[in-house]
Each structure stands twice: as C-alpha cells, then as structure tokens.
Design an enzyme around this catalytic site. Structure first.
Site, PDB file in Angstrom:
ATOM      1  N   GLN A 109     -18.449  19.179 -24.435  1.00 16.65           N
ATOM      2  CA  GLN A 109     -17.278  18.713 -25.160  1.00 16.65           C
ATOM      3  C   GLN A 109     -17.745  18.124 -26.493  1.00 16.65           C
ATOM      4  OE1 GLN A 109     -15.042  14.999 -24.102  1.00 16.65           O
ATOM      5  NE2 GLN A 109     -13.410  16.435 -23.556  1.00 16.65           N
ATOM      6  N   TYR A 191      -8.939   9.961 -29.581  1.00 13.02           N
ATOM      7  CA  TYR A 191     -10.069  10.149 -30.475  1.00 13.02           C
ATOM      8  C   TYR A 191      -9.612  10.867 -31.747  1.00 13.02           C
ATOM      9  CZ  TYR A 191     -12.535   8.363 -26.458  1.00 13.02           C
ATOM     10  OH  TYR A 191     -12.936   7.556 -25.425  1.00 13.02           O
ATOM     11  N   ARG A 333     -13.613  11.781 -11.540  1.00 13.51           N
ATOM     12  CA  ARG A 333     -14.108  10.717 -10.662  1.00 13.51           C
ATOM     13  C   ARG A 333     -14.448  11.220  -9.258  1.00 13.51           C
ATOM     14  NH1 ARG A 333     -10.606   8.292 -14.214  1.00 13.51           N
ATOM     15  NH2 ARG A 333     -11.266   6.301 -15.097  1.00 13.51           N
TER      16      ARG A 333
END
Length: 363
Positions: A109, A191, A333
């Site tokens: 990424q 972001y 997660r």
C-alpha cells in the site's frame, strides 16, 4: 443455504481463484495492510519478514504490506516503512521473494499521511511528534488541523503537489523492482489523497479544490502517473473511505461516481473502508458494517471490490462472496490473532488450500 449443492457452490467461490490482469489469486482472502510501526528510516526488517511471511504461509491469496510512505514527510510515524529510496526497495525484496515462494502475491500500500503525519506509534500514545523530537511539519490540502492536539499543517502549493505525484510514481517503480505485484493506493482513513477528496479537509479555491472534479484531481493524476510506470500486466488497487460518516463530507454517492471514473483509468479493484478523516465521527461498528458499501460500489460503479471490517468468521467471509457483495475479503485484526485463518476456513468450509510441504503432516 442448507443443501449440499448450495453449500458447495458457496465454498467453491471463496476458495476459487480470481483473475486480476495477469495474476491469478489462489482464493478470495487478502491480508489487509496493517501498520507495524517497527521500521528504522523506512527500512523493513526481520519483524516484517516474519509478520508478512507468516500470513503468506497461512494461505492468503494476496499479502499487502503496510502503508508505506512515498516520501519521508508522508509517514504516519517515524517508525513507518517506506519506498522513497532504493535501500528500502532492496530490503523489501527479501520479503516479497519469501511471500512469492509460499504461493502468495506480494502487495504494498503506497501512502502519504498528509496532515495525520508525524505522530508517535499507538503504543507510545500516538501524539504528535515535534520537529525537536524527530518529527516534522505535516502537509495538507488546506491549513486545517486534524484535531485539537494536532499541529497546523502546511498547505501544499502547486510545485509541492507535482512533487507528491512524482513521489507516488517513483515509489511504484521501486515497488516493482522490490518484487511487489499488486499496488494499492491509499486514498482512505483521512490520509492525504482522502483529504483532497473530502470537502471537510479540502478548502482550496484552485484546480485541486471546490468541485467534485477538482477534489478528485490529485488522486486521478496520481493514478495516471503510477499507471505509466506500473506494468499493464499487473493490477492496481485503490483503498477508499466510502463515507466520512459526517454530514457534508465525502459520501457513498461520491465514492460510486469515483469508482466509475477510476475504472477507466486503470484501477482494477476498490478496497472499501470508511471513516478516518475527522475524529469523533459516529460510526455504527458491528460485524460487516462496511460490506453494504462494497456491494453498492461493485454493483453501481462497475468495478471489482474488496470488503473489510470486522469480518472474523469463515462463514461470514464466504457469505460476502456468495452474495456478490465483494470479489475479495480483506482481513486485518483477525489475521493478527490468527495468521492461518485461511487454512482454518478451508478446513471448516471444506475448501481446497494446499499446505506447505513442511506442514503436510498437520493436514
């Protein structure tokens, strides 16, 4: 869904391969990029090799390395990985080679944190890191702080914006040299690229602000620049926040329109997340809460999608694919808790997933 034929069909779809340009994904389970905050000067190390390598051994089709900054200024924290120099690319090559040997496709990424940059790792409190402490002044579309405790960012000028575009292209070139085969551009979670998309953070009055077309201009120019150096045979993915969860912000309708546009610019799949632009947004978090966004973008945007967000059970992942709500399921997660989730899912759902020779005795 109780009949054996229906169940077999559903299982086969989760563990069937998926074609993305010249690449064949061995199943529909993908490791979502997860920041480890464990690099020095942007260079990945043994931690990243074991972390990412374990998930490749675990059976995921694509293992996407964490948000890796395209410039030192674009790091979330001083401990982020990067791809702004050749030394970093050389360090990544050992990791991508190992992942490839395990049958996983290495992805990365590419990111720029914008006004959310220069913070401490979360286990150190996540507060802003001052220049005196090794931090730096963040940049943004407009001089608007992320939160009351965040520093005032510098608004990028025209020359600096061109540098950002060049930085993404240069990082993509290094990603190829490092052995990555999927790039995901990070335009989510508040972001920099997301900051330009949302009117809540972009108050510019030039060609990069105001209208929908102007607010997406930077992202489209980044996509075009990356596609010039990223081979036609390899897929380009895009992560978006489908909604800011705040009135007057970026929303699902704009995400759908963006999807239609980027599908014509060389983006192959949209990884659909949400939120992250402003603190305190009220998000109805529950298992699969973002899946409906993926389903609508896939259906109305005419592009493959990935679903992510509290998908923790094999049958849930299977259902997302079986209901055509996404083309892949990204896990975060849950794969920290269990790197071998794909193998557990294959056993539970009677799907086919070959084990490494070293582990055959356990299957």
């Amino acid at each position: 869904m109780d009949t054996s034929s229906q169940e077999t069909h559903a299982v086969a779809r989760l563990f069937d391969p998926l074609q993305q340009r010249s690449l064949t994904l061995r199943n529909r389970l993908v490791v979502s990029p997860m920041c480890q905050y464990s690099a020095v000067d942007g260079v990945p190390n043994d931690w990243h090799l074991v972390h990412l390598g374990s998930r490749a051994v675990g059976g995921a089709a694509v293992v996407i390395a964490e948000a890796s900054a395209v410039t030192a200024q674009g790091r979330i924290s001083p401990a982020d990985t990067g791809l702004w120099n050749d030394h970093q690319a050389e360090a990544w090559a050992r990791i991508t080679c190992f992942m490839s040997r395990q049958g996983a496709i290495p992805g990365v990424q590419l990111a720029h944190a914008g006004r959310k940059a220069s913070t401490a790792p979360p286990w150190l409190g996540g507060a802003a890191v001052s220049p005196e402490e090794g931090g730096w002044t963040p940049v943004a579309p407009s001089a608007l702080v992320f939160s009351e405790t965040s520093p005032l960012p510098h608004a990028l000028d025209d020359i600096e914006l061109r540098n950002v575009i060049d930085d993404f292209a240069s990082a993509a070139w290094r990603a190829l040299a490092a052995g990555f085969r999927v790039i995901e551009l990070h335009a989510a979670h508040g972001y920099l690229l997301h900051q330009f998309l949302s009117p809540l953070s972009n108050r510019r009055t030039d060609a990069f602000g105001g209208s929908f077309d102007n607010r997406m201009r930077l992202l489209l120019e980044v996509i075009d620049a990356v596609r010039k150096v990223w081979p036609e045979r390899l897929p380009l993915w895009l992560r978006v926040s489908a909604t800011d969860w705040v009135e007057g912000g970026w929303d699902l309708e704009q995400s759908i329109e963006l999807a239609r546009i980027v599908a014509t610019r060389g983006v192959d799949l949209i990884d659909v997340s949400s939120g992250g632009l402003v603190p305190g947004a009220k998000i109805p978090v529950q298992p699969g809460y973002q899946v409906p966004f993926s389903a609508r973008i896939r259906r109305e945007g005419g592009i493959a999608t990935g679903a992510v967000g509290l998908i923790t059970e094999p049958h849930h992942a299977q259902a997302v694919i079986d209901r055509d709500e996404a083309d892949v399921v990204l896990l975060a997660r849950e794969l920290l808790r269990d790197p071998y989730f794909p193998r557990r899912a294959a056993q539970e759902l009677e799907g086919e997933l070959h084990a490494p020779e070293q582990y055959l005795r356990a299957w």
